[in-house]
Structure formats: structure tokens, C-alpha cells
Design a protein around this motif. Sequence first.
Motif, PDB file in Angstrom:
ATOM      1  N   VAL A 102       0.430   3.895  -2.965  1.00 27.90           N
ATOM      2  CA  VAL A 102       0.186   5.571  -2.535  1.00 27.90           C
ATOM      3  C   VAL A 102       1.052   6.315  -2.994  1.00 27.90           C
ATOM      4  O   VAL A 102       1.197   7.397  -3.869  1.00 27.90           O
ATOM      5  CB  VAL A 102      -0.339   5.672  -1.207  1.00 27.90           C
ATOM      6  N   ARG A 159      -3.401  -4.372   0.010  1.00 26.92           N
ATOM      7  CA  ARG A 159      -3.061  -5.052   1.168  1.00 26.92           C
ATOM      8  C   ARG A 159      -2.501  -6.750   1.464  1.00 26.92           C
ATOM      9  O   ARG A 159      -3.296  -7.300   0.810  1.00 26.92           O
ATOM     10  CB  ARG A 159      -4.407  -4.752   1.904  1.00 26.92           C
ATOM     11  N   TRP A 180      -4.495   0.697  -3.052  1.00 27.54           N
ATOM     12  CA  TRP A 180      -4.851   0.577  -1.608  1.00 27.54           C
ATOM     13  C   TRP A 180      -5.172  -1.203  -1.386  1.00 27.54           C
ATOM     14  O   TRP A 180      -5.181  -1.230  -0.401  1.00 27.54           O
ATOM     15  CB  TRP A 180      -6.077   1.316  -1.166  1.00 27.54           C
ATOM     16  N   VAL A 212       0.739  -1.142   0.031  1.00 28.11           N
ATOM     17  CA  VAL A 212      -0.033   0.472  -0.559  1.00 28.11           C
ATOM     18  C   VAL A 212       0.865   1.411   0.382  1.00 28.11           C
ATOM     19  O   VAL A 212       0.445   2.151  -0.459  1.00 28.11           O
ATOM     20  CB  VAL A 212      -1.030  -0.147   0.871  1.00 28.11           C
TER      21      VAL A 212
END
Length: 390
Positions: free
Chosen positions: A273, A381, A377, A269
Motif C-alpha cells: 500500500v 497477505r 493487497w 500488505v
Amino acid sequence: MSLRSAVLVAGFVLAALNLRPAIAGVSPLLDEIMSDVGLTPAGGGAITTVMVVCLGVFGPIAPLLARRIGLDRTLLAGLFVIAAGVVLRGLDGAPVLYFGSALAATAIAVMNVSMPGIVRQHFPSRVNLMTGVYVSAVVAGAASVSALVIPLEHVTGFGWRGVSALLAVPALLAALLWLPQALGKQAGRQGGPRPFATVLGSRLTWYITAYMGLQSLTFYVMLAWLPTIYLEAGLPADQAGYLLSLTNLVQVAASLAVPVLAGRRASQVPYVVGAGVLTVLGYLGVLLAPTTLPWLWMIVLGVGQGASFALVLLIIAIRPADPAAVTALSSVAQSVGYVVAAVGPLVFGFLRQASGGWSLPLTVGLGVVAVQILAGWFAGRPATLGKPNL
């Protein structure tokens, strides 16, 4: 390294280098193509759109061909079809332009899906290394063609049709180097079944597919229109092509480094980002100040897009519970993802035509990147595809 091994590696790398030039070679020549063939901006964007649609629609052909004639012969056939497509689209008329582009893209779609299997078949002890080499070669192929098509046009005097036909040369050279593998005793070995039912029933698959599609959409939008944006901002054609080449070259470095770093962590993640934020900054630079430090915007955009591409391939490789599921997930993510991506260049062309400028299309692009970050996102994970409730 033996001669046979050297030919194998050279053929594999050169085959990977052919997976983007037929697409990337359109963008720097797009203004000339539109003028010569009589296309609107939307019609020009449709060339890339048609090709990216083919990447999605025809990818599932690859497992069928591999089971029938083997992965090596499937790859060889793809190289010959790429060569035929780029020559054909240089003939006269818009229908032939679109058909030749679609033919080349269909071959690329089949090769895209086949390459992970090729890696496992020929480099079982070096899967990570050769996957990195493969991804870097794909990006390098796009970068080199973006930089070379305009100079080649000037040096040869061929015009866009002749330059397009020249793209058949590396495809035919790769086919020649790959011929020993395609004629080998193991070339016709059939592949096994793929657990598509398990993959299709997982939410994680669709997060990954969305991330794949959206990061591809933002990439192909820039691949299709970036030189035109800079031409309309007042830069000469060769410099516009160099800028596109720069952002693609930066992607080579990002695609090599990011998987090594992100693969060490359970969660990708933070990298997703970070890559998305850099892509946003690149889009903002092109939107607000395209001719102010354009090289900086291309570097920032290249790191963001290169990292995003590498991250989705890394996630596809590490999320499934077993190797068979990797192939199934790759087929789903690429097929659906590229269909999503195909909308981008066409919509950008329509928005440019309707608004008379690039502010509206680039603003829409920023919104797409925001959704890309959200999908990434969930995809990034820690999770294992194949476990319940995913």
C-alpha cells in the motif's frame, strides 16, 4: 575471493545490467526516432510495447532451453542475441527497428526467467544477497542508460542509430566474462520438472500475476513516455533524460532496502500500500505540476515503483512452498504479467494522440495504480502457495 569466483560474480552482475538497457535506451531518443523513421506517437509507443510483449510471450522458452543446453549456455546465448538485436534495430526502416527490438527483448525474456536459476546454481548459500544484487543491477542498468544515451549521442555524433548499436558492447563484454561458465563441465546439466499444475490452480498465483503485470505496466508507461512528457512541458532533451535516470536510480535504493524490511513480516500488505501511494503521488505530480519540483516527483515515483518491483519479486520468492514452485510461479507471473504491461505504452500513445495532451493518459494511469494496490493487497497477505483453497 579467487579469480574464478571474481569472474563469475562480475559476469553475473554485468549480465543483469544488460536486462533493461535495450528497452530503457529507447525512451530518451523516442522523439528523434519517431521523426527519423516517420512514426506517430502510437507507433513510437509501440516500440516499447513490442519489447514488453516479447518479455511475456517468450519467457517460457527459457525452461525448455535450460533443459536442453543448460542455464549457463542459455544465458550466454541471450547476451549474444541482445547484442544482435540492438545493432539490427539501428539499420534503416521501421520493420527492422521493430524486429531488432523484438529480438533483443526475446533474449531479455529468456534471461529474466533464467536468472533465478542461475542464482540457485552458482550461489546456493547466498541466494538472498545475490537476488538483491541482481534486482539492483537490473534497475541500475535502466537508470544508467537513461542518463547516458543523450550525452553519448552528443559526444560521439553517432545519432540514435549509432548509440543504439553501442548497447551491444556491454552485452558482448558480459558474454566474454560468462564464457568460462558456459564452457564448464556442469554447463549442460539439465533442469528438473516444474509443478505448473499446482501453481496455475491457485488464486494466489493470479493475485501475484496481476500485481506483477500492473506494477510493470505503470513502470513501462513512464519508461516509454516520461522524457516525451517533459519535452512537451518545455524541458530540454538532456534534462528530460536525467529526470528519467533519477527516478530509476532511486529505484536501486528502494529495491535494496524494501525486501530486507518487508521480508521480516508475514504480511507485505503495508509495504504494498505504501509503495502504491507513493506511485500515485508521483503520477499526480507529473500530471498537475510537471515542471514544478520535477526532481521531487521523480524521487517519489522512483521509491514507489522501485519498492513495488522489489515487493513482487520478494512475494514470488517467499509465497511458494518449495523452490521448484518458485521457478514455476516466476515463469507464470512474468509471462502473463509482461503481456499485461505491454498494453500500457501503446494505449498511452493512442490516448495522447486522441486527446492532444497528457492529462487523460496520466489520469488513466492513476486508475491502473489503484487496481495495482488492490491486487497487491491480496498478493501480500500471509499465505503459502500449494496449500488448498488459495
